[in-house]
Design an enzyme around this catalytic site. Structure first.
Site, PDB file in Angstrom:
ATOM      1  CD  GLU A 125      -2.760   1.025   2.460  1.00  0.00           C
ATOM      2  OE1 GLU A 125      -4.045   1.450   2.121  1.00  0.00           O
ATOM      3  OE2 GLU A 125      -2.452   0.835   3.299  1.00  0.00           O
ATOM      4  N   GLY A 266       1.921   0.477  11.690  1.00  0.00           N
ATOM      5  CA  GLY A 266       1.473  -0.289  12.756  1.00  0.00           C
ATOM      6  C   GLY A 266       1.139  -1.676  12.290  1.00  0.00           C
ATOM      7  CG  MET A 268      -0.471  -3.793   4.563  1.00  0.00           C
ATOM      8  SD  MET A 268      -1.482  -2.345   4.175  1.00  0.00           S
ATOM      9  CE  MET A 268      -2.507  -3.081   2.699  1.00  0.00           C
ATOM     10  CD  GLU A 269      -5.600  -2.307   4.863  1.00  0.00           C
ATOM     11  OE1 GLU A 269      -5.960  -1.326   4.153  1.00  0.00           O
ATOM     12  OE2 GLU A 269      -4.677  -1.975   5.873  1.00  0.00           O
ATOM     13  CG  ASN A 270      -0.812  -7.327   3.489  1.00  0.00           C
ATOM     14  OD1 ASN A 270      -0.749  -6.344   2.619  1.00  0.00           O
ATOM     15  ND2 ASN A 270       0.281  -7.641   4.432  1.00  0.00           N
ATOM     16  CG  HIS A 300      -7.438  -0.415  12.054  1.00  0.00           C
ATOM     17  ND1 HIS A 300      -7.795   0.953  12.124  1.00  0.00           N
ATOM     18  CD2 HIS A 300      -6.883  -0.438  10.982  1.00  0.00           C
ATOM     19  CE1 HIS A 300      -7.703   1.604  11.235  1.00  0.00           C
ATOM     20  NE2 HIS A 300      -7.128   0.895  10.205  1.00  0.00           N
ATOM     21  CD  GLU A 301      -4.183  -3.273   9.945  1.00  0.00           C
ATOM     22  OE1 GLU A 301      -4.397  -3.373   9.117  1.00  0.00           O
ATOM     23  OE2 GLU A 301      -3.976  -2.225  10.615  1.00  0.00           O
ATOM     24  CG  HIS A 304      -8.547  -2.308   7.106  1.00  0.00           C
ATOM     25  ND1 HIS A 304      -9.064  -1.420   6.389  1.00  0.00           N
ATOM     26  CD2 HIS A 304      -7.381  -1.822   7.779  1.00  0.00           C
ATOM     27  CE1 HIS A 304      -8.738  -0.317   6.701  1.00  0.00           C
ATOM     28  NE2 HIS A 304      -7.696  -0.381   7.426  1.00  0.00           N
ATOM     29  CD  GLU A 323      -6.559   2.822   6.658  1.00  0.00           C
ATOM     30  OE1 GLU A 323      -6.452   2.063   7.864  1.00  0.00           O
ATOM     31  OE2 GLU A 323      -5.925   2.177   5.742  1.00  0.00           O
TER      32      GLU A 323
END
Length: 847
Positions: A125, A266, A268-270, A300-301, A304, A323
């Site tokens: 990203e 922090g 990443m939402e892969n 949070h992730e 996503h 986000e």
């Protein structure tokens, strides 16, 4: 810099439909490059047209389009492959030598100093998937992906999907992993993580009996510190909550969470393979606040996976759709499904403070931003996109109703699963579910900039309110007066506590809103506008309420109103309405009654910020002494082994300036002094040593000795940072050369050096670097990657020199430099604004 404009992306999206990618990667060919082979199938709506494919590689060996071999020298320019004479249905085959990165972008390569093992991970990203494989690297050209990876036999290899097959190792110790094909997704959420990672595994079982395989990974040298049980617990709590809330099953099969080295963010939402900053694997004792923040990131992730991965914004204009929603949903889940039931208190103290700060910068922008190219979005991962957007969503939930809001969200997921959307698509579902016209709400909240201020207007006669109104103000540059859903609370002292007597929920519209429900009520000790923190707005306290919290802020029976008062006081300090010295007094008088460690952590950080930036020069030394004295006393007085004790000791290690305090720090480090319950472990040792280094009490020999005790990646970062903090001209010159002149340091070490370079006590040493800073900017921006360039520009800005000369030099540079990239200009304008704000604060403190 490697860039793409919105117009280019829209043109490709109109022209192409991408079916799938078959990507084969050989990670065994060398230490600097890897073999990347991509087969792309796609259709063209205008046969005969031309387009391009994104690819950043050292070299391209082969390009074949529809069976015709193309000359790489003719079609490849280093970042793009030009494709001409397309037909209706196309097959492109590309073989390239791509480069392992050390910047945290693309496919990052790290060597563990403990055991010399190699670890890889991706970070794509917003626009870096094409550093690993040839692709149409934009979010709205979704496709299915099939990965095949050749790697050493002792490596774990993780992608978005589980492996279908893994070959037996050959004579060279090499295995090939063939992975299942993904559903349609954007290139930026594809992922590869490979190396001798340590893995722990579990299974989540949903209410309907469906199972989701779970994995948690970290480097082998960190395995002893991995608290997988607590991570699995939060993960399962999140799945329970989101499955019920979204009424849409988790869409990606398995769910791996991987803690990787030298990560730039922090997390990443892969899809199905979330990567995290490995600092979340705690090597030493941390406070519960650290666990709370980690849990928020985990949730949070996870949010996503639905909002961002299943349904993805069409272009980065709507990055906030990803986000803001993930931030709101994660805090909602924390507060209702985990042990951190006061998560909205932390949100008020952390996220909203971040949002208010960002929204008052000259670079403020609407939540739904105008993103013209990739450079623009790179600097838009900010407090508006995350925290203001989440705050506005919270207010929208209060406005339309929670049931109605999530009814709309569920329909949104069902209608747009595996597709791309815009803001209007979301509003359409929310309007249908709530029956409200949200066009005016969107114009007010999503399409305008700036933050409003709310304050009470009170009339009192004989101890009774004879007039009660809420006033709304707007900044001159952003004059929009918005509609706010707010709560107004009246608090009285009852048996030593401040207890809410009356609460009114209402809409504030325009410059003045009467509150007739509170006329006739007895005067309260504290009036809190925006009680329950429903609205996104700065708040002010009337004079009597401010006086009451100055002596009794710790008396609130609940944590959230206390947090709102702390936030109001800090905002008044930043706005030069409250002297920084008075803010420090407020903190030191009230913090002892604050039980929430997250609030304590934020207050201690803000007190240091007030001393660093907003305190007038004659008061700075005394202010640091006051804070250090308080930290010294509290370190001994706090419950042995408690989170509060650790927070106070860390504060002492930041605030100590006097020999008396430095003596204790040195004694704690060498073991000649102990504090009951305090474990001087690895991370705390580095914290103590850094203060001794900054003060001149320790130097290279002590740093090297500590590194011998902690010869790890984290220890190496601490050592680099400490060396940059040594108060000598030679140390500063070496740090500058490492970051600006050289280009060898990986991202994590570069950030460590930058973090140590600019110490507030070392302004005279830093003055020599003002001119070199401005002289290097264009070259840095042109020749470094987005991440590295941004870190240098922001981190080395002469912000420690809080003086008019810094403003003047920045203004001169902005005026005299032609064609400055907008993203670079933005970072400089933000740096300048922080100096101007600090000067206003110091002027207020001096008066």
């Amino acid at each position: 810099m490697n860039n793409m404009t919105r117009d280019e992306a829209q043109q490709r999206a109109r022209l192409l439909h991408v079916d799938g990618y078959d990507v084969s990667l050989d990670l065994t060919v060398g230490d600097t490059t890897f073999r990347s082979e991509s087969t792309v199938t796609f259709s063209c709506l205008e046969p005969g047209a031309s387009t391009y494919l994104d690819l950043t590689a050292e070299s391209v060996r082969e390009v074949t389009l529809n069976g015709v071999s193309l000359s790489p020298d003719e079609v490849f320019d280093g970042n793009r492959l030009t494709l001409s004479s397309l037909v209706a249905d196309n097959t492109l085959h590309v073989v390239a030598d791509c480069v392992f990165m050390n910047t945290g972008e693309g496919l990052h390569r790290f060597v563990d100093p403990v055991d010399k093992s190699v670890y890889l991970y991706t970070q794509f990203e917003t626009f870096d998937a094409h550093r690993m494989y040839a692709c149409f690297d934009q979010p709205d050209l979704k496709a299915s992906f099939t990965f095949t990876v050749t790697a050493p036999e002792d490596w774990q290899v993780v992608t978005n999907m589980a492996a279908d097959t893994v070959t037996e190792a050959d004579a060279a110790g090499i295995r090939t992993h063939a992975f299942a094909t993904t559903k349609r997704m954007s290139s930026y959420i594809t992922a590869l993580v490979a190396g001798p990672y340590h893995g722990v595994f579990d299974t989540y079982t949903a209410a309907d009996g469906t199972t989701i395989p779970l994995g948690i990974y970290c480097r082998s040298s960190l395995a002893s510190h991995l608290d997988s049980e607590s991570l699995f617990e939060v993960t399962k709590q999140g799945f329970d909550f989101f499955h019920e809330l979204f009424d849409f099953p988790y869409p990606f099969g398995k769910y791996d969470q991987l803690f990787v080295p030298e990560f730039n963010a922090g997390a990443m939402e892969n899809a199905g393979a979330v990567t995290f900053l490995e600092d979340y694997v705690f090597r030493s004792k941390v406070t519960d606040y650290a666990y709370e923040r980690r849990a928020e990131t985990v949730l949070h992730e996870m949010a996503h996976m639905w909002f961002g991965d299943l349904v993805t914004m069409r272009w980065w204009d709507d990055l906030w759709l990803n986000e803001s929603f993930a931030t709101y949903a994660s805090v909602l889940c924390q507060s209702e499904a985990t042990r951190w039931t006061n998560a909205w208190t932390t949100f008020a103290n952390v996220e909203k403070t971040w949002a208010y700060r960002q929204d008052q910068l000259p670079s403020t922008h609407p939540i739904a931003a105008d993103i013209v190219d990739i450079e623009a979005v790179k600097v838009n991962f900010d407090g508006i996109t995350y925290a203001k957007g989440a705050s506005v969503l919270k207010q929208l939930v209060a406005y339309v109703g929670r049931d109605e809001f999530f009814t709309g969200i569920r329909e949104y997921f069902k209608k747009h699963a595996w597709g791309n959307t815009t803001l209007q698509d979301l509003l359409q579902e929310l309007e249908a579910a709530s029956g409200r016209d949200l066009a005016s709400w969107s114009r007010e909240w999503l399409e305008t900039s700036g933050v409003n201020t709310l304050r009470p207007a009170l009339e009192v006669t004989d101890g009774v309110y004879t007039g009660f109104a809420v006033l709304q103000e707007a900044a001159a540059d952003y004059p929009t007066l918005r509609s706010h859903r707010v709560g107004v609370g009246l608090y009285d002292r009852v048996e030593g506590q401040l207890v809410r007597r009356r609460f009114v929920e209402m809409d504030v519209v325009g410059g003045r809103t009467e509150v007739p429900q509170l006329v006739g009520e007895a005067k309260a000790d504290v009036v809190l506008v925006n009680d329950d923190d429903l609205a996104y707005a700065k708040i002010r306290l009337d004079a009597d309420s401010l006086a009451a919290i100055t002596t009794d802020i710790g008396a609130f029976a609940d944590s959230l109103p206390r947090a709102l008062c702390w936030t109001a006081a800090w905002d008044m300090t930043r706005d030069a309405e409250m002297a920084a010295s008075d803010y420090l007094t407020l903190v030191l008088s009230g913090i002892s009654r604050e039980t929430d460690i997250g609030v304590v952590t934020a207050l201690l950080r803000q007190a240091q910020g007030a001393l660093t930036f907003y305190t007038a020069q004659p008061h700075i030394e005394a202010g640091w002494r006051r804070l250090a004295d308080a930290a010294y006393d509290a370190s001994y007085a706090a419950a042995p082994g408690s989170d509060h004790q650790l927070a106070w000791v860390r504060t002492l290690a930041s605030a100590a300036r006097d020999e008396h305090h430095l003596d204790l720090i040195a004694a704690l480090l060498d073991g000649s002094e102990t504090i009951e319950g305090l474990s001087v472990d690895t991370e705390l040792r580095w914290t103590l040593l850094r203060r001794l280094v900054v003060s001149g009490r320790a130097g290279e020999a002590a740093i090297e000795a500590e590194l011998d005790l902690d010869n790890t990646a984290a220890g190496e970062r601490h050592a680099f940072s400490a060396r940059a903090a040594i108060p000598t001209a030679e140390a500063k010159a070496e740090a500058w050369a490492q970051v600006v002149v050289g280009n060898e340091l990986p991202n994590a070490l570069q950030a460590a050096v930058i973090g140590g370079f600019a110490q507030p006590e070392q302004t005279e040493l830093l003055r020599a670097y003002v001119e070199p800073y401005f002289a290097c900017l264009v070259d840095v921006w042109k020749n470094r990657t987005h991440e590295i360039a941004g870190n240098i520009v922001e981190g080395l800005y002469p912000g420690a020199l809080v003086e008019q000369a810094t403003l003047d030099r920045t203004d001169a540079y902005l005026a005299e430099t032609d064609d400055l990239p907008p993203a670079l200009r933005r970072l400089l304008v933000e740096g300048k604004d922080s100096i101007a704000r600090a000067l206003r604060g110091r002027l207020k403190d001096a008066s």
